[in-house]
Design a protein around this motif. Structure first.
Motif, PDB file in Angstrom:
ATOM      1  N   TYR A 112       2.175   3.812  -7.043  1.00 19.42           N
ATOM      2  CA  TYR A 112       1.179   4.049  -5.999  1.00 19.42           C
ATOM      3  C   TYR A 112       0.930   5.553  -5.841  1.00 19.42           C
ATOM      4  O   TYR A 112       1.695   6.233  -5.181  1.00 19.42           O
ATOM      5  CB  TYR A 112       1.633   3.420  -4.678  1.00 19.42           C
ATOM      6  CG  TYR A 112       1.590   1.918  -4.753  1.00 19.42           C
ATOM      7  CD1 TYR A 112       0.404   1.234  -4.489  1.00 19.42           C
ATOM      8  CD2 TYR A 112       2.707   1.189  -5.130  1.00 19.42           C
ATOM      9  CE1 TYR A 112       0.342  -0.151  -4.589  1.00 19.42           C
ATOM     10  CE2 TYR A 112       2.649  -0.199  -5.226  1.00 19.42           C
ATOM     11  CZ  TYR A 112       1.469  -0.853  -4.955  1.00 19.42           C
ATOM     12  OH  TYR A 112       1.406  -2.215  -5.061  1.00 19.42           O
TER      13      TYR A 112
ATOM     14  N   ALA B 129      -4.278   7.479  -2.547  1.00 22.17           N
ATOM     15  CA  ALA B 129      -5.616   6.870  -2.491  1.00 22.17           C
ATOM     16  C   ALA B 129      -6.607   7.928  -2.011  1.00 22.17           C
ATOM     17  O   ALA B 129      -6.237   8.835  -1.272  1.00 22.17           O
ATOM     18  CB  ALA B 129      -5.615   5.682  -1.537  1.00 22.17           C
TER      19      ALA B 129
ATOM     20  N   ARG C  62      -3.388   0.324   7.893  1.00 18.91           N
ATOM     21  CA  ARG C  62      -3.216   0.809   6.517  1.00 18.91           C
ATOM     22  C   ARG C  62      -2.000   0.126   5.918  1.00 18.91           C
ATOM     23  O   ARG C  62      -0.980  -0.001   6.582  1.00 18.91           O
ATOM     24  CB  ARG C  62      -2.969   2.320   6.485  1.00 18.91           C
ATOM     25  CG  ARG C  62      -4.189   3.159   6.822  1.00 18.91           C
ATOM     26  CD  ARG C  62      -3.827   4.632   6.711  1.00 18.91           C
ATOM     27  NE  ARG C  62      -4.835   5.465   7.326  1.00 18.91           N
ATOM     28  CZ  ARG C  62      -5.747   6.191   6.637  1.00 18.91           C
ATOM     29  NH1 ARG C  62      -5.744   6.178   5.326  1.00 18.91           N
ATOM     30  NH2 ARG C  62      -6.636   6.913   7.276  1.00 18.91           N
TER      31      ARG C  62
ATOM     32  N   GLU D  12       0.452   0.152   2.330  1.00 15.33           N
ATOM     33  CA  GLU D  12       0.702   0.990   1.148  1.00 15.33           C
ATOM     34  C   GLU D  12       0.839   0.192  -0.142  1.00 15.33           C
ATOM     35  O   GLU D  12       0.563   0.694  -1.219  1.00 15.33           O
ATOM     36  CB  GLU D  12       1.965   1.828   1.374  1.00 15.33           C
ATOM     37  CG  GLU D  12       1.695   2.933   2.376  1.00 15.33           C
ATOM     38  CD  GLU D  12       2.931   3.749   2.691  1.00 15.33           C
ATOM     39  OE1 GLU D  12       3.892   3.721   1.905  1.00 15.33           O
ATOM     40  OE2 GLU D  12       2.926   4.405   3.750  1.00 15.33           O
ATOM     41  N   ARG D  13       1.334  -1.060  -0.045  1.00 13.89           N
ATOM     42  CA  ARG D  13       1.568  -1.879  -1.231  1.00 13.89           C
ATOM     43  C   ARG D  13       1.126  -3.308  -0.955  1.00 13.89           C
ATOM     44  O   ARG D  13       1.893  -4.005  -0.323  1.00 13.89           O
ATOM     45  CB  ARG D  13       3.062  -1.851  -1.612  1.00 13.89           C
ATOM     46  CG  ARG D  13       3.527  -0.495  -2.083  1.00 13.89           C
ATOM     47  CD  ARG D  13       5.018  -0.492  -2.348  1.00 13.89           C
ATOM     48  NE  ARG D  13       5.765  -0.694  -1.119  1.00 13.89           N
ATOM     49  CZ  ARG D  13       6.087   0.292  -0.262  1.00 13.89           C
ATOM     50  NH1 ARG D  13       5.729   1.534  -0.507  1.00 13.89           N
ATOM     51  NH2 ARG D  13       6.772   0.019   0.819  1.00 13.89           N
TER      52      ARG D  13
ATOM     53  N   GLN E  12      -2.456  -1.080  -1.839  1.00 16.10           N
ATOM     54  CA  GLN E  12      -3.127  -0.007  -1.109  1.00 16.10           C
ATOM     55  C   GLN E  12      -4.371  -0.596  -0.447  1.00 16.10           C
ATOM     56  O   GLN E  12      -5.302  -1.036  -1.138  1.00 16.10           O
ATOM     57  CB  GLN E  12      -3.556   1.043  -2.115  1.00 16.10           C
ATOM     58  CG  GLN E  12      -3.057   2.401  -1.791  1.00 16.10           C
ATOM     59  CD  GLN E  12      -3.095   3.304  -2.991  1.00 16.10           C
ATOM     60  OE1 GLN E  12      -3.859   3.089  -3.932  1.00 16.10           O
ATOM     61  NE2 GLN E  12      -2.279   4.329  -2.969  1.00 16.10           N
TER      62      GLN E  12
ATOM     63  N   ASN F  53      -4.741   2.957 -10.522  1.00 17.03           N
ATOM     64  CA  ASN F  53      -4.267   4.313 -10.240  1.00 17.03           C
ATOM     65  C   ASN F  53      -4.741   5.271 -11.339  1.00 17.03           C
ATOM     66  O   ASN F  53      -5.418   4.867 -12.292  1.00 17.03           O
ATOM     67  CB  ASN F  53      -2.733   4.321 -10.071  1.00 17.03           C
ATOM     68  CG  ASN F  53      -2.002   3.876 -11.339  1.00 17.03           C
ATOM     69  OD1 ASN F  53      -2.572   3.897 -12.432  1.00 17.03           O
ATOM     70  ND2 ASN F  53      -0.749   3.482 -11.195  1.00 17.03           N
TER      71      ASN F  53
END
Ligand SMILES: O=C(O)CCC(=O)C(=O)O
Ligand SMILES: [Fe+2]
Length: 286
Positions: A70, A73, A93, A95-96, A98, A252
């Motif tokens: 990750y 972003a 929000r 994160e995983r 994203q 990514n």
């Protein structure tokens, strides 16, 4: 006089990879204090470097053998994002994968207008056949949709500028907006928005603009019951609320694709559901 040091080299290659235009990069460098000629040479070399080395092939990450990494972003930090002509609130929000949930991306009047102008243009939705690359009508996607050309009219152009600013991704890298309508019981079973790299049909779609990297789904109405956007691997669902949106990013900088962005539209249990989707590519599209 400024010098093109390692940090600027990094800036140059990441902007080339993001699909920025040479002109916009030269402008940014001149604003930062470089002489015009010097900026042009540096930008020219950055594009040459990309042309000489083929990009790594996109691969779907595997949690066991090759986990998704990750990286940052592009969406700005903060609870309120100034998106061109509108302040957009951040509600959540993750994160995983994203993922960011927004409120107020569109006003009530904009949602209503987009629904009204789409109503008479709807066609049964298709899905990309992974083997042939053709668009097929299939049972697991029971919705009707309409595509708008980029910049098709003033409203579409304004919304696209807002989305580019909100997602911090070049407007030229976006596909045309798509408005979708699901009636009661309509659904879209879980799928990936990126093109499966190992499927022969994907090459047709990635030839222009490269892979899809992120999606923004904007809800145009409140759904009375059901119709959430579900992420089964992540165990997360986003309720459809007019003007709100969900952004998720699945590729990514190393061109890994995130399998935990598996998602779908849950069956609409009461009323109907209208959404508008922007898919974002690696490079300029269209
Ligand atoms: O209907 C939804 O909430 C999801 C739609 C979707 O995944 C898509 O259009 O790619
Ligand atoms: Fe999707």
């Amino acid at each position: 006089m400024r010098v093109v040091d390692a940090a600027w080299q990094e800036w140059l290659s990441s902007n080339v990879a993001r699909g920025c235009t040479p002109g916009s990069m030269v402008d940014a460098m001149v604003q930062a204090g470089f002489a015009d000629g010097e900026a042009r040479v540096a930008v020219h070399h950055a594009f040459d470097r990309r042309a000489s080395g083929p990009a790594a092939p996109a691969t779907v990450a595997d949690p066991a053998t090759n986990p998704y990494r990750y990286d940052a972003a592009p969406v700005a930090r903060g609870n309120l994002i100034h998106a061109a002509d509108r302040e957009v609130r951040v509600l959540l929000r993750c994160e995983r994968p994203q993922l960011v949930v927004f409120a107020d991306v569109l006003s009530a009047a904009e949602c209503a207008e987009l629904i009204e102008r789409s109503r008479h243009r709807l066609k049964r939705s298709t899905t990309v056949n992974p083997l042939t690359g053709r668009e097929d009508v299939i049972r697991n996607r029971t919705s009707e949709g309409v595509w708008y050309r980029r910049g098709e009219d003033q409203l579409i152009a304004r919304v696209e500028r807002r989305i580019a600013s909100l997602t911090n991704w070049p407007l030229e890298n976006g596909e045309g907006l798509q408005v979708l309508h699901y009636g009661t019981s309509g659904e879209y079973s879980p799928h990936f928005d990126f093109f499966a790299p190992d499927q022969p049909g994907s090459a047709v779609h990635t030839a222009q603009g490269g892979q899809r990297v992120a999606t923004l789904i904007i809800y145009l109405n409140d759904v009375a019951d059901g119709g959430e956007t579900v992420f089964p691997t992540a165990g997360l669902s986003v309720a459809a609320q007019a003007g709100g949106a969900v952004y998720f990013r699945y590729m990514n900088g190393e061109r890994q694709l995130d399998p935990s962005t598996l998602h779908g539209g849950a069956p609409v249990l009461a009323g109907d559901k209208w959404i508008m989707t922007k898919w974002m590519r690696e490079r300029a599209y269209g």
